[in-house]
Design a protein around this motif. Sequence first.
Motif, PDB file in Angstrom:
ATOM      1  N   GLY A 269      65.468  59.793  49.730  1.00 34.33           N
ATOM      2  CA  GLY A 269      66.326  58.715  49.268  1.00 34.33           C
ATOM      3  C   GLY A 269      67.006  58.015  50.434  1.00 34.33           C
ATOM      4  O   GLY A 269      66.911  58.448  51.589  1.00 34.33           O
ATOM      5  N   ALA A 270      67.687  56.920  50.132  1.00 32.32           N
ATOM      6  CA  ALA A 270      68.322  56.135  51.189  1.00 32.32           C
ATOM      7  C   ALA A 270      69.332  56.970  51.973  1.00 32.32           C
ATOM      8  O   ALA A 270      69.386  56.894  53.205  1.00 32.32           O
ATOM      9  CB  ALA A 270      68.991  54.906  50.585  1.00 32.32           C
ATOM     10  N   GLU A 271      70.130  57.767  51.275  1.00 32.83           N
ATOM     11  CA  GLU A 271      71.141  58.573  51.959  1.00 32.83           C
ATOM     12  C   GLU A 271      70.509  59.590  52.891  1.00 32.83           C
ATOM     13  O   GLU A 271      70.950  59.761  54.040  1.00 32.83           O
ATOM     14  CB  GLU A 271      72.025  59.279  50.928  1.00 32.83           C
ATOM     15  N   GLY A 272      69.464  60.262  52.424  1.00 28.80           N
ATOM     16  CA  GLY A 272      68.794  61.250  53.254  1.00 28.80           C
ATOM     17  C   GLY A 272      68.089  60.633  54.438  1.00 28.80           C
ATOM     18  O   GLY A 272      68.070  61.201  55.543  1.00 28.80           O
ATOM     19  N   LEU A 273      67.493  59.454  54.246  1.00 22.44           N
ATOM     20  CA  LEU A 273      66.823  58.774  55.344  1.00 22.44           C
ATOM     21  C   LEU A 273      67.830  58.325  56.401  1.00 22.44           C
ATOM     22  O   LEU A 273      67.586  58.468  57.604  1.00 22.44           O
ATOM     23  CB  LEU A 273      66.037  57.565  54.812  1.00 22.44           C
TER      24      LEU A 273
ATOM     25  N   ARG B  69      63.447  39.510  45.267  1.00 20.11           N
ATOM     26  CA  ARG B  69      64.491  39.248  44.264  1.00 20.11           C
ATOM     27  C   ARG B  69      64.707  40.452  43.361  1.00 20.11           C
ATOM     28  O   ARG B  69      65.844  40.782  43.005  1.00 20.11           O
ATOM     29  CB  ARG B  69      64.113  38.040  43.410  1.00 20.11           C
ATOM     30  N   ASN B  70      63.614  41.102  42.977  1.00 22.04           N
ATOM     31  CA  ASN B  70      63.699  42.236  42.058  1.00 22.04           C
ATOM     32  C   ASN B  70      64.012  43.553  42.752  1.00 22.04           C
ATOM     33  O   ASN B  70      64.027  44.604  42.111  1.00 22.04           O
ATOM     34  CB  ASN B  70      62.397  42.373  41.266  1.00 22.04           C
ATOM     35  N   ASN B  71      64.227  43.496  44.077  1.00 21.68           N
ATOM     36  CA  ASN B  71      64.543  44.691  44.856  1.00 21.68           C
ATOM     37  C   ASN B  71      63.500  45.788  44.629  1.00 21.68           C
ATOM     38  O   ASN B  71      63.829  46.941  44.342  1.00 21.68           O
ATOM     39  CB  ASN B  71      65.946  45.204  44.501  1.00 21.68           C
ATOM     40  N   ASP B  72      62.236  45.407  44.774  1.00 25.35           N
ATOM     41  CA  ASP B  72      61.125  46.334  44.557  1.00 25.35           C
ATOM     42  C   ASP B  72      60.956  47.206  45.803  1.00 25.35           C
ATOM     43  O   ASP B  72      60.140  46.919  46.684  1.00 25.35           O
ATOM     44  CB  ASP B  72      59.852  45.550  44.259  1.00 25.35           C
ATOM     45  N   GLU B  73      61.737  48.274  45.857  1.00 26.44           N
ATOM     46  CA  GLU B  73      61.720  49.129  47.047  1.00 26.44           C
ATOM     47  C   GLU B  73      60.384  49.828  47.235  1.00 26.44           C
ATOM     48  O   GLU B  73      59.979  50.089  48.374  1.00 26.44           O
ATOM     49  CB  GLU B  73      62.858  50.143  46.974  1.00 26.44           C
ATOM     50  N   LEU B  74      59.675  50.130  46.154  1.00 24.25           N
ATOM     51  CA  LEU B  74      58.372  50.790  46.298  1.00 24.25           C
ATOM     52  C   LEU B  74      57.392  49.895  47.040  1.00 24.25           C
ATOM     53  O   LEU B  74      56.685  50.352  47.939  1.00 24.25           O
ATOM     54  CB  LEU B  74      57.817  51.168  44.924  1.00 24.25           C
ATOM     55  N   ALA B  75      57.357  48.609  46.674  1.00 23.92           N
ATOM     56  CA  ALA B  75      56.454  47.687  47.356  1.00 23.92           C
ATOM     57  C   ALA B  75      56.835  47.527  48.819  1.00 23.92           C
ATOM     58  O   ALA B  75      55.968  47.415  49.693  1.00 23.92           O
ATOM     59  CB  ALA B  75      56.473  46.324  46.659  1.00 23.92           C
ATOM     60  N   MET B  76      58.129  47.530  49.100  1.00 26.69           N
ATOM     61  CA  MET B  76      58.598  47.361  50.470  1.00 26.69           C
ATOM     62  C   MET B  76      58.306  48.607  51.311  1.00 26.69           C
ATOM     63  O   MET B  76      57.819  48.514  52.445  1.00 26.69           O
ATOM     64  CB  MET B  76      60.094  47.055  50.486  1.00 26.69           C
ATOM     65  N   LEU B  77      58.609  49.774  50.767  1.00 25.61           N
ATOM     66  CA  LEU B  77      58.407  51.019  51.519  1.00 25.61           C
ATOM     67  C   LEU B  77      56.934  51.329  51.736  1.00 25.61           C
ATOM     68  O   LEU B  77      56.556  51.880  52.778  1.00 25.61           O
ATOM     69  CB  LEU B  77      59.066  52.186  50.781  1.00 25.61           C
ATOM     70  N   SER B  78      56.087  50.979  50.777  1.00 29.04           N
ATOM     71  CA  SER B  78      54.668  51.327  50.861  1.00 29.04           C
ATOM     72  C   SER B  78      53.920  50.516  51.904  1.00 29.04           C
ATOM     73  O   SER B  78      52.828  50.911  52.322  1.00 29.04           O
ATOM     74  CB  SER B  78      53.999  51.116  49.496  1.00 29.04           C
ATOM     75  N   ALA B  79      54.496  49.403  52.337  1.00 25.57           N
ATOM     76  CA  ALA B  79      53.749  48.479  53.189  1.00 25.57           C
ATOM     77  C   ALA B  79      53.520  49.000  54.598  1.00 25.57           C
ATOM     78  O   ALA B  79      52.533  48.632  55.240  1.00 25.57           O
ATOM     79  CB  ALA B  79      54.468  47.130  53.256  1.00 25.57           C
ATOM     80  N   ALA B  80      54.422  49.848  55.106  1.00 26.50           N
ATOM     81  CA  ALA B  80      54.291  50.302  56.494  1.00 26.50           C
ATOM     82  C   ALA B  80      54.954  51.667  56.666  1.00 26.50           C
ATOM     83  O   ALA B  80      56.012  51.915  56.076  1.00 26.50           O
ATOM     84  CB  ALA B  80      54.931  49.303  57.456  1.00 26.50           C
TER      85      ALA B  80
END
Length: 245
Positions: free
Chosen positions: A64-68, A120-131
Motif C-alpha cells: 500500500g501507499a503507506e508501506g511503500l 481523472r478516475n484515479n486508476d492506480e492499478l493502471a498507473m502502477l502496472s505501467a512501469a
Amino acid sequence: MKTKLHVNPSIRTIINGREIPRQAVLEWEQRRAQTVLRKLGVSPANQDLATLRRQLLDRKLELGAEGLMKALRLELGISSPLADLTAAMSRGSRRFSVTELIVSGGTAEHFVDWFHERTRNNDELAMLSAAPDHYIIRTNVDGVQEVVETTGGAPFATCFFINYSDLSSLRSPPDHAYPLQIAGVARSAKGIALGGVRHQFRNEGAGFRAKLLVEFPLLILPQVVSGHQWHLASEFGNWIDAAFA
C-alpha cells in the motif's frame, strides 16, 4: 460508457533518431522489475516478464501507499532536498528527455482520452502496472497527480506533483504538428518547479505517433536523462497496450 477499441497495435520505439527493438525495451523492463522487487524485499519468482509484472503489482498492493513510502523513506529523504537544490541551481534551465513511439493502429484521440480518464478516475492499478519504477501515482481532489517513482537512471526514487492544467514554467515549445498533448508542470512538495512533461500525439498513417518529452533541471545527472528515455518507452508502451487491449 465508452466502447473499448481492440486493435492490438505494434509499437516502434525511436530514441536519439535510432530505432530500438521492442524486445530490448521489454528486457529493460524485466531488469528493472527484478531490481524493484529486491528493493521491496521480494525474490523474483523467475525471469518471465508476465510473472514479474504480476509479482511486482501484488507486492505494491500488499504494501500500500503507506508501506511503500516507509520502504522508500531513506531514498526520498535524500532525493527531495537534492531535487529542490538542483532545480534552484539550474535557474529554470532544462534538459529534455525525448522518446518517440510509432503505433501501428488506433488513434491518438483514443489514447489521450484513455489516459485522461485513468487520471481523472484515479486508476492506480493502471498507473502502477505501467512501469516497475512506479510506486505511487494518484490524483488528489484538486486534480493534481502525486508521483513517487524512480526516474530513468536516477539512483533514488523521487516524489513530485504534476498539475496538468499548469503549463506556466515549461520550457519545451509545443509542436503544432501534434494537435494533442498531455502536459503539465512538476513541482516538489515545497512547490518548487522541478520540470514537467509535454507528451504530444498525432494520427499518422493507420495509427499514431507519440513524441514523449520530460523536462529535467539542467544540472541533473546526464544518465538520468538518457535512462528516462527507456522509462518513457516502457511505461507508454504498456499504457498503449492497455488502452487498446
